[in-house]
Design a protein around this motif. Structure first.
Motif, short mmCIF file in Angstrom:
data_model
loop_
_atom_site.label_atom_id
_atom_site.label_comp_id
_atom_site.label_asym_id
_atom_site.label_seq_id
_atom_site.Cartn_x
_atom_site.Cartn_y
_atom_site.Cartn_z
N PRO A 1 45.21 74.19 36.33
CA PRO A 1 43.81 73.79 36.22
C PRO A 1 43.67 72.27 36.34
O PRO A 1 44.56 71.53 35.95
CB PRO A 1 43.40 74.28 34.83
N ASP A 2 42.55 71.85 36.87
CA ASP A 2 42.34 70.41 37.00
C ASP A 2 42.17 69.77 35.62
O ASP A 2 41.84 70.45 34.66
CB ASP A 2 41.16 70.11 37.91
N PRO A 3 42.44 68.47 35.51
CA PRO A 3 42.39 67.82 34.20
C PRO A 3 41.03 67.89 33.52
O PRO A 3 40.96 68.00 32.29
CB PRO A 3 42.76 66.37 34.52
N ALA A 4 39.93 67.87 34.28
CA ALA A 4 38.60 67.96 33.67
C ALA A 4 38.40 69.32 33.01
O ALA A 4 37.85 69.42 31.92
CB ALA A 4 37.53 67.72 34.72
N ARG A 5 38.86 70.36 33.66
CA ARG A 5 38.73 71.71 33.10
C ARG A 5 39.60 71.86 31.86
O ARG A 5 39.17 72.44 30.86
CB ARG A 5 39.10 72.74 34.17
N ARG A 6 40.82 71.34 31.93
CA ARG A 6 41.72 71.43 30.78
C ARG A 6 41.13 70.66 29.59
O ARG A 6 41.15 71.14 28.46
CB ARG A 6 43.09 70.88 31.14
N GLY A 7 40.60 69.46 29.84
CA GLY A 7 39.99 68.66 28.77
C GLY A 7 38.79 69.35 28.15
O GLY A 7 38.61 69.33 26.93
N ALA A 8 37.97 69.97 28.99
CA ALA A 8 36.79 70.68 28.47
C ALA A 8 37.22 71.87 27.62
O ALA A 8 36.66 72.10 26.55
CB ALA A 8 35.91 71.14 29.62
N ALA A 9 38.22 72.60 28.06
CA ALA A 9 38.70 73.76 27.30
C ALA A 9 39.28 73.32 25.95
O ALA A 9 39.04 73.96 24.93
CB ALA A 9 39.74 74.53 28.10
N GLN A 10 40.01 72.21 25.95
CA GLN A 10 40.59 71.72 24.70
C GLN A 10 39.50 71.27 23.74
O GLN A 10 39.56 71.55 22.54
CB GLN A 10 41.56 70.58 24.98
#
Length: 120
Positions: A17-26
């Motif tokens: 997953p792209d970093p923006a998606r990973r950050g949002a999920a976290q």
């Protein structure tokens, strides 16, 4: 002979997953755990606040009590909405919707600090 897959060849690295998606999920997960943990002090404040504001001659007191008791419903509703927005790749909107219950948490923490300082 290697067969092609939707992601490419078998030996090709699968993109994560792209970093923006990973950050949002976290962020969604972390805040929702905080909202869940806040339910215990919220319940104690809700009971105490209801007893303290039980002056039913004041319409403002009734609205304060109803607003405070709305927290679990707001937390659950915004969690569902945030994950639905996340699933449709609207990460910014998901983050903002997920931050709505922070109002209750911040007010609750301020009340707990006020109570603690008043009894110390």
């Amino acid at each position: 002979m290697m067969h092609a897959t939707p992601a490419g060849r078998h030996d090709a690295p699968v993109p994560g997953p792209d970093p923006a998606r990973r950050g949002a999920a976290q962020e969604l997960g972390l805040l929702q755990v905080c909202y869940l943990v806040f339910l215990l002090p919220w319940f104690l404040l809700a009971i105490g606040g209801t007893m303290g504001l039980a002056n039913w001659e004041s319409i403002v007191a009734a609205f304060v009590i109803l607003a405070w008791w709305a927290y679990p419903f707001v937390a659950l509703g915004t969690a569902i909405a945030a994950w639905a927005l996340f699933a449709t790749r609207r990460h910014g909107a998901a983050r903002w919707v997920n931050r709505v219950p922070l109002v209750w948490v911040l007010v609750g923490v301020a009340l707990l600090l006020w109570i603690w300082l008043a009894t110390a």
